[in-house]
Structures are given as structure tokens and as C-alpha cells.
Design a protein around this motif. Structure first.
Motif: not given
Length: 583
Positions: A198-219
């Protein structure tokens, strides 16, 4: 210390492309001949990034503990001389390393990762990872009032950047891979993968797509698995059982939100005021600023390092409210001193410490005056952590889920939401820019403000559409009939509908040309293209309208429940007019 200079257009990496090629060949991977599609490779790489980041954070935490044990000794209370001198000499060494060898490790690491994403196409030199590891382990281990979470975020991003370049991913994927590593590093250091995502999405990326969210969660998940494998599954804190004793107790949590919001304001104002003043001092003084900060921290006599042990004690009512309040005040001073002096390190742990002390103080006071109303002190300390997190870092979603993830108790959600929301609103009201936005502007960078993006009011088609002044022709109309109806229309482009909710368009001039003279019995169906016009709905964004509009004069805006119901039209002049009015 000197501010980080902008990266040159071409930087020689520490690990050369030839070295990467030899490494991939040794493990049997040839980037030029791989058969995996890049999206699939991206997800696989996210797991690998998580594993490497988790290992790096495990070593980082062990190094911090080893450094602390080495310089302070194993006694519960170190000698006074060590409390004073170790942070001082540690600050001198860190300043020398940062200025001479690792100029890009200054700061917490969050803005540096954002800069890599938005300015440098995901490029983070691997030297920065090494420098962040060494300098932050030394600074935190010798007693600077900073934490390991933010540096772990930047180290994870640097590892991801190196792997992405080694695999020769596309420019877009290399840019996106840094936040993936950031989530992995933060999850490993924070022991809270959901909050890290959530922090990376809220503060670094700002928005997300399914592909990016999947990669972030897996990592994040894979790094957390590594940390738990090596360091165990024990929680960060011993959380006492919580239950809401009386609804009136929520007033105390509201008061905690006010106090937490004001405390976060004090911290941000101190940093915003002192940091540029110290950076403006002569260059030679920057060698001594971390040392002076360390000496003052020693004089204050605060608990060294992250202070997680004291947080745990505060949760179990082992301090009086006066001690808790003093610890919070001294920690605010110590953290601001460490950060503005240019010492590399994170803000997460100090913020949690201060929040826990403030929350514990509020809970202790309420216990004293209203013992029949209040729950355990630990609940107030726990909510206080999220409260200061929300007010200081301005990441409201992360602050709520962090408390839930750390406590494992969903019943605390109501106090958390009340207190965090109040602190966040107070911070927004009296401090226009968030901390990270403030720091980036002081460093001469114009990084995107994720908070401003969240607050942007999106304009929709209904804000720009106008009434359609022409006739709606039927696809089975004769050309002569169509011209009779369209000839008097003020619109130069008229719509044709087929009875099934599909819309077509034709220029009035074209109808005239085909109808006079035209073949007997010819209908509009015979001259219209096979593909219908794209349509819009009133709630579509204007960005989507521009994408669909193309070179057409305007598009039909139809009802979502009845595509035959034409509600209006929107064209490029209408969209531009709406934006001008909204300025």
C-alpha cells in the motif's frame, strides 16, 4: 552534507554489461534467446527480486545489531562515555563516507526511489545499494535516531534496477521495476507486506494496474518469506488483547488524533525549517553536522536505535504518562536532529516510536481519570503509531492497514480510523505540502505529488457535453429522405442509428453529394461504413473521450441503460472549453 547532484546522462554501472552476460550464461540464462514473454518474465523477476531483497534486509538487520552490540557492549545500560561518544564518532565516520564515497545515499531513500522512477528511467546505481547498506547500518547501529525501513526500501529498489538492466528489459519495465523492489525491501524490513504494498502504491507509484500490482505483491510476499525463514515468525510487538469498553472511549481516540496531528505538524515544521539552513552552511561544516547531532542525542539520553523495545514496554503499561510524554518529546528532537544533519536513515521507526509514546500517554491519562471507560494502554500505543504515521507521512490507507497488520486484531479498526483521519486532516489543513513533497522541492526536484494526484478532481464527459442540435437518421432511410432531414440541420455532422443502439455518423455535405443525384431506392445503409462510432457515457473521463474521439468532429453520449437514448454529444472544442472554465 552536500545535496545529491543530478545524475549525468550516462553513468558507468558498478556491474558491467559483460559481467551480467557472464553471470546469466553461468546460470543457464541467455537474455537474447529467452522464450518468456516480457510480462511473464516481469512477474518471475518480481519473485527473484523479493528473494534477493529479503536476503539483503536480513543481512542489514544483522549488521545493525552487530554494530550496536560492538560499539555499546552487551550491558543493559551502556557507560555514559559510550552514550556520548559513540554517536558522535559514528556521525563523523558516516559523514566522511557519504561525502567522499556515497553522495547519493543521503536522506531516507523514498524520494530517491521516486526520482529513479520519474527522472532516471528506473536507474539506481548498485553503488548506492552498497553505500546505503554500509552508511545506514553504521548510523543506526551507533545510535542515530533513524530507522532501517526506508533504507531497505531504496536497497530493494536498487537491487531490482540492477536485475532489470541485467536482463535487458524494456525501458518501461525497468522504470516500473524499481517500485517492485521498493515494496520487497520495505516488506522485509517492516514485517508487514500489505502495508508495504500500500505504501509503494500510495507514495511511489500513485496508481496501479493489475500487472504492476501483481508484481509488487509477489515481491513483497517472497521477501517476507525469506525474512521469516531466517529471523523467525515472531511478531514485532507483543500486542495485548483489545476490546472497546464503552463507546465514550472513542472520544479519547479522537483526542489522540488531535494530539498526534499537532505532533506530526511540529516534526514537519522543524524539518522544513532546519534542513535548508543546515544545507546552506559551508561545505566543511557538513562533515561535522551528523557528529554534533549524535552528541546531542547522547546528551538527551534517548533509547538508541529504532526503539522497538520501548514501544513494546509502552504497550504493556510499564511507563508513567510523564515518562511517555518526555520520551515522545525527546525522540522528536533527536529524530529531527539526525535527519536534518544529512545522516542517511529512515523515518518509519522513529515515527512509530513517537506515536506509541503519545498514544500510551493519552491512554494512561484516561486510565487515571476514567478507569471504568478505557481499554488497555497497549491499544492506545498501537493506535498512536498509526496516528502519527498518518499525520507525518500522509499515507492514510497505509497507516490504517499497518496497525491492523501489526495487531492482527480487526476489532481495533474503529479507533484507528477515527484517530488517523483526524491526524491526517489536521496535517493537511496546516501543512500544504507533505513531507516527501517538501523534501523533493528543497532538493531542487519536482517529483509528482501523490497526495495531489489523489485529490485531483477528474473531469467527466457530463462536464463538457452539449445538446445535439441535428436530426437522428435511421440506417434504413432513403438518401433523398435523409438529405431532406439533414439539409436544414445546424450540425455539419449527423448521426445515424440502426435501431439496436449502434451509432454511425456522416457529414451533411456527404449526404448531399450522394443524394443529388442518387440511385433510386438507395438507403443510408449502403453508404455508411461497417464499423459503428465509438460511444461515450456521461461518467466517462475526458481523457477517455479524447482517446476515443480521434479525428471525428464529435461523439454520441448515450445512456448506460439504453444505448438508443442519446443524451448529448462531445467534441474537441467542448472538451477544451470545459478545461478552460475549470481553471
Amino acid at each position: 552534507m552536500t545535496p545529491a547532484a543530478p545524475l549525468p546522462s550516462r553513468i558507468e554501472p558498478v556491474v558491467t554489461p559483460g559481467a551480467w552476460a557472464r553471470f546469466w550464461r553461468r546460470i543457464g540464462w541467455e537474455p537474447e534467446r529467452n522464450t518468456l514473454r516480457e510480462p511473464h518474465l516481469f512477474l518471475l523477476l518480481a519473485i527473484i527480486i523479493g528473494l534477493f531483497s529479503g536476503l539483503a534486509v536480513v543481512l542489514f538487520r544483522i549488521t545493525i545489531d552487530w554494530t550496536r552490540l560492538t560499539v555499546f557492549g552487551s550491558a543493559l545500560t551502556p557507560p555514559t562515555t559510550r552514550i556520548l561518544l559513540v554517536p558522535t564518532f559514528g556521525g563523523l565516520v558516516v559523514a566522511f563516507l557519504v561525502i567522499k564515497f556515497f553522495p547519493r545515499v543521503r536522506g531516507s531513500g523514498v524520494n530517491q526511489t521516486k526520482a529513479a522512477v520519474y527522472i532516471y528511467d528506473g536507474f539506481i546505481p548498485f553503488q548506492t545499494v552498497i553505500g546505503k547498506f554500509v552508511c545506514c547500518a553504521l548510523a543506526i547501529g551507533t545510535g542515530q535516531s533513524l530507522g532501517p525501513e526506508d533504507p531497505s526500501l531504496q536497497m530493494g529498489a536498487g537491487i531490482a534496477s540492477a536485475l532489470g538492466r541485467g536482463l535487458r528489459l524494456s525501458r518501461e519495465k525497468v522504470r516500473l521495476i524499481a517500485p517492485v523492489g521498493a515494496a520487497a525491501g520495505l516488506a522485509a524490513a517492516f514485517n508487514a507486506p500489505i502495508s508495504a504494498v500500500l505504501f509503494v502504491i500510495e507514495e511511489v507509484i500513485g496508481k496501479w494496474t493489475a500487472g504492476v500490482l501483481g508484481a509488487v505483491v509477489l515481491a513483497a510476499v517472497s521477501s517476507e518469506v525469506v525474512v521469516r525463514w531466517f529471523l523467525g515468525e515472531q511478531p514485532m510487538f507483543r500486542i495485548p488483547e483489545y476490546h472497546l469498553v464503552h463507546p465514550a472511549e472513542l472520544l479519547a481516540y479522537a483526542a489522540l488524533g488531535v494530539i498526534g496531528g499537532l505532533s506530526s505538524l511540529i516534526m514537519v515544521k522543524l524539518i522544513a525549517s532546519a534542513r535548508p539552513r543546515l544545507k546552506a552552511l559551508p561545505r566543511w561544516s557538513q562533515y561535522f553536522q551528523p557528529a554534533v547531532a549524535g552528541l546531542l542525542i547522547g546528551v538527551i539520553g534517548l533509547v538508541m536505535g529504532a526503539g522497538y523495545e520501548s514501544i513494546d514496554q509502552a504497550m504493556h503499561n510499564e511507563f508513567t504518562w510523564r515518562v511517555l510524554a518526555l520520551l515522545a518529546a525527546f525522540k522528536i528532537i533527536a529524530t529531527c536532529l539526525s535527519f536534518v544533519s544529512g545522516t542517511p536513515g529512515g523515518m518509519f521507526a522513529p515515527v512509530l516510536f513517537i506515536g506509541a509514546m503519545i498514544g500510551g500517554a493519552v491512554g494512561t491519562i484516561e486510565h487515571h481519570f476514567f478507569p471504568w471507560l478505557t481499554g488497555p494502554i497497549g491499544a492506545y500505543a498501537l493506535v498512536g503509531m498509526g496516528t502519527l504515521f498518518a499525520g507525518f507521512l500522509r499515507v492514510p490507507l497505509t497507516s490504517v492497514f499497518m496497525v491492523l497488520e501489526v495487531s492482527g486484531n480487526y476489532s481495533i479498526i474503529l479507533p484507528v480510523m477515527i484517530s488517523n483521519t483526524i491526524a491526517y486532516l489536521i496535517s493537511r489543513q496546516y501543512q500544504q505540502a507533505s513531507l516527501f513533497d517538501l523534501l523533493s522541492r528543497q532538493d531542487g526536484m519536482d517529483l509528482p505529488s501523490m497526495e495531489e494526484r489523489r485529490e485531483e478532481v477528474s473531469m467527466h464527459v457530463e462536464d463538457a457535453m452539449r445538446a445535439y442540435a441535428g436530426p437522428v437518421l435511421n440506417i434504413n432511410d432513403l438518401l433523398n429522405t435523409a438529405w431532406e432531414r439533414a439539409g436544414a440541420s445546424p450540425e455539419e455532422f449527423v448521426f445515424v442509428e440502426d435501431g439496436a443502439g449502434n451509432w454511425f455518423g456522416i457529414a451533411k455535405e456527404e449526404v448531399s453529394r450522394l443524394a443529388i443525384p442518387g440511385p433510386e431506392g438507395a438507403t443510408l445503409r449502403s453508404v455508411l461504413p461497417q464499423t459503428a462510432l465509438p460511444h461515450l457515457h456521461p461518467d466517462h473521463s475526458l481523457e477517455e473521450a479524447l482517446r476515443r474521439l480521434g479525428d471525428l468532429p464529435f461523439l454520441p453520449v448515450v445512456n448506460r441503460a439504453n444505448f438508443r437514448n442519446l443524451e448529448g454529444v462531445v467534441g474537441l472544442p467542448d472538451i477544451l472549453r470545459a478545461y478552460r472554465v475549470a481553471r
